[in-house]
Design an enzyme around this catalytic site. Structure first.
Site, mmCIF file in Angstrom:
data_model
loop_
_atom_site.group_PDB
_atom_site.id
_atom_site.type_symbol
_atom_site.label_atom_id
_atom_site.label_comp_id
_atom_site.label_asym_id
_atom_site.label_seq_id
_atom_site.Cartn_x
_atom_site.Cartn_y
_atom_site.Cartn_z
ATOM 1 N N VAL A 66 0.816 -1.228 0.000
ATOM 2 C CA VAL A 66 0.000 0.000 0.000
ATOM 3 C C VAL A 66 0.846 1.274 0.000
ATOM 4 C CG1 VAL A 66 -2.083 -1.031 1.014
ATOM 5 C CG2 VAL A 66 -0.333 -0.014 2.528
ATOM 6 N N ASN A 92 -7.875 -0.003 5.514
ATOM 7 C CA ASN A 92 -7.703 -0.553 6.857
ATOM 8 C C ASN A 92 -6.236 -0.869 7.182
ATOM 9 O OD1 ASN A 92 -8.439 -2.365 9.277
ATOM 10 N ND2 ASN A 92 -7.541 -3.834 7.841
ATOM 11 N N THR A 96 2.058 -0.261 13.489
ATOM 12 C CA THR A 96 2.598 0.585 14.567
ATOM 13 C C THR A 96 4.107 0.372 14.644
ATOM 14 O OG1 THR A 96 2.185 -1.180 16.163
ATOM 15 C CG2 THR A 96 0.539 0.570 16.042
ATOM 16 N N PHE A 152 1.026 8.206 24.076
ATOM 17 C CA PHE A 152 2.418 8.076 24.519
ATOM 18 C C PHE A 152 3.092 7.029 23.630
ATOM 19 C CE2 PHE A 152 5.926 6.668 27.058
ATOM 20 C CZ PHE A 152 6.251 7.699 27.908
ATOM 21 N N GLY A 153 4.206 7.375 23.034
ATOM 22 C CA GLY A 153 4.936 6.409 22.204
ATOM 23 C C GLY A 153 4.458 6.323 20.773
ATOM 24 N N TYR A 157 2.389 7.356 14.631
ATOM 25 C CA TYR A 157 1.049 6.780 14.410
ATOM 26 C C TYR A 157 -0.042 7.841 14.602
ATOM 27 C CZ TYR A 157 -2.622 3.144 15.009
ATOM 28 O OH TYR A 157 -3.743 2.349 14.895
ATOM 29 N N GLY A 188 -11.006 2.642 19.158
ATOM 30 C CA GLY A 188 -10.120 2.684 20.313
ATOM 31 C C GLY A 188 -9.333 1.390 20.367
ATOM 32 N N TYR A 189 -9.081 0.913 21.553
ATOM 33 C CA TYR A 189 -8.262 -0.287 21.736
ATOM 34 C C TYR A 189 -9.143 -1.525 21.534
ATOM 35 C CZ TYR A 189 -4.339 2.585 23.157
ATOM 36 O OH TYR A 189 -3.304 3.486 23.149
HETATM 37 N N1 CAA Z 1 1.234 7.307 29.657
HETATM 38 C C1 CAA Z 1 2.101 7.876 30.519
HETATM 39 N N2 CAA Z 1 3.309 7.363 30.774
HETATM 40 C C2 CAA Z 1 3.635 6.228 30.157
HETATM 41 C C3 CAA Z 1 2.786 5.586 29.248
HETATM 42 C C4 CAA Z 1 1.527 6.174 29.032
HETATM 43 N N3 CAA Z 1 0.633 5.612 28.183
HETATM 44 N N4 CAA Z 1 3.403 4.478 28.813
HETATM 45 C C5 CAA Z 1 4.602 4.429 29.400
HETATM 46 N N5 CAA Z 1 4.730 5.473 30.215
HETATM 47 C C6 CAA Z 1 5.875 5.800 31.071
HETATM 48 C C7 CAA Z 1 6.282 4.581 31.889
HETATM 49 O O1 CAA Z 1 5.487 4.496 33.063
HETATM 50 C C8 CAA Z 1 7.742 4.903 32.179
HETATM 51 O O2 CAA Z 1 7.802 5.867 33.191
HETATM 52 P P1 CAA Z 1 8.993 5.833 34.268
HETATM 53 O O3 CAA Z 1 10.262 5.928 33.469
HETATM 54 O O4 CAA Z 1 8.715 7.025 35.106
HETATM 55 O O5 CAA Z 1 8.825 4.524 34.952
HETATM 56 C C9 CAA Z 1 8.204 5.591 30.893
HETATM 57 O O6 CAA Z 1 7.016 6.078 30.262
HETATM 58 C C10 CAA Z 1 8.915 4.635 29.962
HETATM 59 O O7 CAA Z 1 8.021 3.558 29.706
HETATM 60 P P2 CAA Z 1 8.511 2.172 29.141
HETATM 61 O O8 CAA Z 1 9.457 1.501 30.095
HETATM 62 O O9 CAA Z 1 7.328 1.376 28.670
HETATM 63 O O10 CAA Z 1 9.414 2.655 27.900
HETATM 64 P P3 CAA Z 1 9.786 1.875 26.661
HETATM 65 O O11 CAA Z 1 10.710 2.760 25.874
HETATM 66 O O12 CAA Z 1 10.211 0.488 26.993
HETATM 67 O O13 CAA Z 1 8.388 1.700 25.865
HETATM 68 C C11 CAA Z 1 6.486 2.365 24.687
HETATM 69 C C12 CAA Z 1 7.693 2.831 25.493
HETATM 70 C C13 CAA Z 1 6.934 1.559 23.472
HETATM 71 C C14 CAA Z 1 5.753 3.594 24.209
HETATM 72 C C15 CAA Z 1 5.599 1.474 25.573
HETATM 73 O O14 CAA Z 1 5.297 2.158 26.745
HETATM 74 C C16 CAA Z 1 4.317 1.097 24.882
HETATM 75 O O15 CAA Z 1 4.268 0.177 24.095
HETATM 76 N N6 CAA Z 1 3.218 1.824 25.174
HETATM 77 C C17 CAA Z 1 1.949 1.608 24.565
HETATM 78 C C18 CAA Z 1 1.766 2.513 23.365
HETATM 79 C C19 CAA Z 1 0.365 2.367 22.820
HETATM 80 O O16 CAA Z 1 -0.605 2.685 23.493
HETATM 81 N N7 CAA Z 1 0.243 1.868 21.599
HETATM 82 C C20 CAA Z 1 -1.026 1.639 21.036
HETATM 83 C C21 CAA Z 1 -0.927 0.404 20.204
HETATM 84 S S1 CAA Z 1 -2.534 -0.165 19.705
HETATM 85 C C22 CAA Z 1 -2.940 0.834 18.478
HETATM 86 O O17 CAA Z 1 -2.223 1.685 18.053
HETATM 87 C C23 CAA Z 1 -4.304 0.615 17.920
HETATM 88 C C24 CAA Z 1 -5.105 1.820 18.055
HETATM 89 O O18 CAA Z 1 -5.327 2.483 17.055
HETATM 90 C C25 CAA Z 1 -5.666 2.200 19.372
#
Ligand code: CAA
Length: 251
Positions: A66, A92, A96, A152-153, A157, A188-189
């Site tokens: 795509v 679709n 990520t 976050f992260g 995306y 959402g999720y």
């Molecule tokens: N909000 C606030 N703080 C967060 C957070 C969040 N959502 N996620 C992580 N943190 C914080 C952690 O608590 C940690 O804090 P401390 O250092 O104070 O302990 C800090 O950020 C680092 O977190 P990680 O150890 O997890 O860091 P990492 O580098 O290993 O991973 C990450 C970072 C890859 C973003 C991981 O946290 C992650 O995978 N998060 C989820 C991201 C997400 O929601 N993705 C959605 C995927 S599903 C999708 O995308 C479908 C859709 O359309 C909804």
């Protein structure tokens, strides 16, 4: 004979994926002829098609990158050959590459922007003129709650998914008089591989507590919304961004 919902052709990009598979099978159940795209590197596409066939779903599958407009043109031409012109396009396919912005490099930015946003141009370009000429069409773009609220992260995306709705609104204006609707849905999720790949601790502590319904969504619930948007009854819905997120984010 006028085209009816029983003969309409639906193309679902990424149709073998977690969400895509349910969208595709539910669209077959709803009486559509369904084609899916799979990424050219997917070595198990033949097994998937065979497995679907055993379950009673005759789904056409075509390879398509795509991110590559020529590959999209080729895929849509193959679908047209096998089933006829595409009446309903479900954009679709998505990926990520979650990481904090500090760790994100250009490769991970580009991969997500190309797959989740450029793909809309590449695919829709192949079908929009035909829909306008036939005075009927549906383009349904799958965005995300994280395109509306950020995550976050997910700088890559969230940027791509926010861009999806800008595309929807502009194109919706251009084709509204021609019986073609263009809409965004923002799930959402949902309980698919993309979400279950999130570290369990992050899911339990940061995500699930923020979903008022108290659970992940089901792919079937998203498919139901897409089926509605594809229907005759949805002809007056265009340029919309419909949230389906268990109350996680209300606009
Ligand atoms: N909000 C606030 N703080 C967060 C957070 C969040 N959502 N996620 C992580 N943190 C914080 C952690 O608590 C940690 O804090 P401390 O250092 O104070 O302990 C800090 O950020 C680092 O977190 P990680 O150890 O997890 O860091 P990492 O580098 O290993 O991973 C990450 C970072 C890859 C973003 C991981 O946290 C992650 O995978 N998060 C989820 C991201 C997400 O929601 N993705 C959605 C995927 S599903 C999708 O995308 C479908 C859709 O359309 C909804």
């Amino acid at each position: 004979m006028a085209t009816t919902e029983t003969t309409r052709v639906v193309l679902v990009t990424g149709g073998m994926g977690g969400l895509g598979e349910i969208i595709s099978t539910k669209m077959v159940d709803a009486g559509y002829q369904v084609a899916v795209t799979y990424s050219p590197g997917n070595a198990t596409h033949g097994d998937w098609v065979a497995q679907m066939k055993r379950k009673g779903y005759a789904i056409v599958a075509v390879p398509c990158d795509v991110t590559d407009i020529d590959s999209c043109a080729n895929a849509v031409a193959q679908v047209a050959d096998k089933l006829g012109p595409v009446d309903v396009l479900v954009n679709n396919a998505g990926i990520t590459r979650d990481m904090t912005f500090k760790k994100m490099d250009k490769v991970n930015w580009d991969a997500v922007l190309r797959t989740n946003l450029d793909s809309l141009f590449n695919m829709t370009k192949q079908v929009a003129d035909g829909m306008v000429e036939r005075n009927w069409g549906r383009v349904i773009n799958v965005s995300s709650v994280n395109g509306s609220k950020g995550a976050f992260g997910q700088a890559n995306y969230s940027a791509a998914k926010a861009g999806v709705h800008g595309f929807t609104k502009a194109l919706a204006l251009e084709v509204a008089k021609k019986g073609v609707t263009v809409n965004t849905i923002s799930p959402g999720y949902i309980g698919t591989k993309m979400v279950t790949a999130i570290p369990q601790e992050v899911l339990d502590s940061k995500i699930l507590p923020n979903i008022p319904v108290g659970r992940l969504g089901k792919p079937e619930e998203v498919a139901g919304l897409i089926i509605y948007l594809a229907s005759e009854e949805a002809a007056f819905v265009t340029g919309a961004n419909i949230a389906i997120n268990g109350g996680q984010h209300m606009q």
